[in-house]
Scaffold this active site. Structure first.
Site, short mmCIF file in Angstrom:
data_model
loop_
_atom_site.label_atom_id
_atom_site.label_comp_id
_atom_site.label_asym_id
_atom_site.label_seq_id
_atom_site.Cartn_x
_atom_site.Cartn_y
_atom_site.Cartn_z
N HIS A 58 0.95 -1.19 0.06
CA HIS A 58 0.14 -0.02 0.06
C HIS A 58 0.98 1.25 -0.10
O HIS A 58 1.59 1.60 1.06
CB HIS A 58 -0.89 -0.10 1.19
N ARG A 79 -5.41 2.29 11.91
CA ARG A 79 -6.25 2.46 10.61
C ARG A 79 -6.97 3.87 10.59
O ARG A 79 -7.01 4.58 9.49
CB ARG A 79 -7.29 1.34 10.66
N HIS A 204 -10.84 -6.72 -1.09
CA HIS A 204 -10.36 -5.91 -0.13
C HIS A 204 -10.10 -7.16 1.27
O HIS A 204 -8.93 -7.19 1.81
CB HIS A 204 -10.84 -4.85 0.62
N ARG A 207 -14.78 -8.59 5.11
CA ARG A 207 -15.34 -7.57 5.84
C ARG A 207 -16.04 -6.42 4.76
O ARG A 207 -17.03 -5.82 4.89
CB ARG A 207 -14.40 -6.66 6.92
N HIS A 230 -7.08 -9.77 1.84
CA HIS A 230 -6.69 -9.83 2.90
C HIS A 230 -7.39 -10.99 3.61
O HIS A 230 -8.72 -10.98 3.43
CB HIS A 230 -6.96 -8.38 3.65
N GLU A 233 -6.11 -11.33 8.95
CA GLU A 233 -4.96 -10.59 9.73
C GLU A 233 -5.31 -10.16 11.02
O GLU A 233 -4.27 -10.17 11.76
CB GLU A 233 -4.89 -8.94 8.95
N HIS A 267 -1.34 -12.15 4.58
CA HIS A 267 -1.32 -12.29 6.14
C HIS A 267 -1.75 -13.46 6.75
O HIS A 267 -0.68 -14.38 7.11
CB HIS A 267 -2.23 -11.29 6.69
N ASP A 318 3.80 -4.45 2.52
CA ASP A 318 2.41 -3.88 3.07
C ASP A 318 2.40 -2.54 3.31
O ASP A 318 2.44 -1.61 2.29
CB ASP A 318 2.32 -4.73 4.39
#
Length: 440
Positions: A58, A79, A204, A207, A230, A233, A267, A318
């Site tokens: 990222h 975050r 993504h 979630r 992801h 994680e 992850h 990452d």
């Protein structure tokens, strides 16, 4: 015009081979590998490794380096800071920041990067006009420095299971899987063609994407396109997924038929025994990001168990709090040592494969073993510096750092030397300007 490289020592599948000559065609691919070759009037190199493939990045998270380490907290607190950086981005600022990040990657030995990209739109969610401004800015950054880019354009449709996007997430969303697919197809037509930049895809997380949307995306993407996600994680993701669907995130992907060799999960820190078996049986690549997982307090993932189950292990930087492929390799091994109280969990050759061969494969870039037909992506390493002097060549993954990178070649072309780009630009200067633009 074809080119030739003579390497004093070349690590092929982690084994040091002396006096290797590589012949390279005009397209930058290896046509011949000749061990024990006499020195010729070629480009002469010392100890050489395959270029490293950064399977998960990222780029914009780099702006948080050195800004979030003093206040404690956890992933979820970090975050919130990340969202504030995302809100400052526009195509010009993003291009400047990505250029600086990709430059740092290149001089550190990364010759390819998978950019897991989800800041697609304006802060309020409105598309840019003309379209794809953010994506084209990232592609321009990669081309400017000469690194291979696989843009993993990311589906991000909800703010958590059963929740709408929060205001700080509006720039990430496309409204529906169908709208994302339409934008992806349009973007592919804009990006394809030069060989340096290609388009991949990402979900993504469980979630941020509903099962129905994941199913629609899988069905709509061409089968050869690499797909990343992801996965587990945080233990909270597992708890939320179990509460909503009665399945772990891995179990949910399995129920959708998503577990396949083209999938890479990032992850995979908090897995059950059944999860590990499912991933291994399907030969799903697992992308570990040891420096980030340590920095954010995520936990130590079961890399060795996953590898034993059949999952290739790749590595990524990452959040780019650290950009150093050697520290990712070291982190993978040291995490296993701490968890098992044993040394030598991953052999140095396996660490090198995770950082190079598996990274390229996870990004859909094909084989990367320095064999005929492979790209001539090379990294020359100093063996006379204070960190590396005395090291066996095959054990350099556990002794060198990015500071020991001398020269970097992508497609047989010199792109970085002595810590700077071939054009003379220094990553620190590029980053200074990029961060100043963000602060303005």
């Amino acid at each position: 015009m074809s080119a030739g490289f003579w390497c004093e020592s070349l690590l092929i599948d982690g084994i040091a081979v002396a006096g290797v000559r590589l012949e390279v065609d005009p397209a930058g691919r290896i046509t011949r590998v000749q061990p024990e070759a006499a020195k010729a009037a070629d480009i002469r190199l010392g100890t050489v490794m395959p270029g490293f493939g950064n399977a998960h990045s990222h780029a914009f998270h780099r702006a948080l380096r050195g800004q979030t380490h003093g206040d404690g907290g956890d992933f979820w607190l970090w975050r919130e800071r990340m969202y504030r950086v995302a809100a400052q981005l526009d195509p010009g600022k993003y291009q400047a920041l990505a250029t600086a990040v990709f430059a740092e990657m290149l001089v550190s030995g990364y010759t390819a990067v998978g950019e897991f990209h989800y800041v697609h739109h304006r802060r309020d969610g409105a598309p840019y006009e003309p379209g794809h401004a953010m994506e084209l800015a990232i592609a321009a950054a990669a081309r400017a420095v000469g690194i291979r880019l696989v843009l993993l354009d990311t589906v991000y449709l909800q703010g958590g299971i059963g929740r709408e996007l929060a205001p700080e997430q509006l720039a990430f969303g496309d409204g529906s899987a169908a709208a994302w697919l339409a934008r992806w197809m349009s973007l592919r037509a804009r990006l394809d063609g030069d060989g340096l930049v290609t388009l991949g895809a990402a979900l993504h997380s469980v979630r941020a994407v509903t099962p129905d949307a994941m199913r629609e995306v899988q069905g709509g993407l061409p089968p050869e396109v690499p797909l990343h996600i992801h996965l587990s994680e945080q233990s909270q993701e597992n708890a939320d997924c179990l509460a909503a669907y009665g399945l772990t995130p891995t179990g949910l992907l399995d129920s959708l038929g998503a577990l396949a060799p083209r999938l890479s999960v990032v992850h995979a820190t908090h897995l059950s025994d059944a999860d590990r078996a499912r991933l291994g049986d399907a030969a799903v690549t697992v992308v570990m990001c040891p420096t980030t997982e340590a920095d954010l307090g995520d936990g130590i993932g079961p890399a060795l168990a996953l590898a034993a189950a059949g999952s290739p292990i790749a590595l990524g930087s990452d959040q780019n709090a650290v950009i150093d492929p050697f520290l990712e390799m070291r982190g993978l091994e040291m995490g296993e040592r701490l968890a098992s109280q044993k040394r030598g969990c991953f052999a140095p050759a396996a660490l090198l494969a995770a950082a190079s061969t598996a990274g390229y494969a996870s990004l859909g870039l094909g084989r990367h073993r320095l064999q005929p037909g492979d790209p001539c992506d090379l990294v020359e390493i100093s063996t006379t510096g204070v960190r590396t002097v005395g090291s066996l060549a095959g054990q350099l993954p556990l002794t060198a750092t990015a500071s020991d990178v001398l020269r970097v070649f992508v497609g047989g072309r010199l792109v970085a030397e002595g810590g700077q780009l071939v054009g003379g630009e220094r990553p620190a200067a590029l980053m200074t300007e990029a961060l100043a633009r963000l602060s303005r």
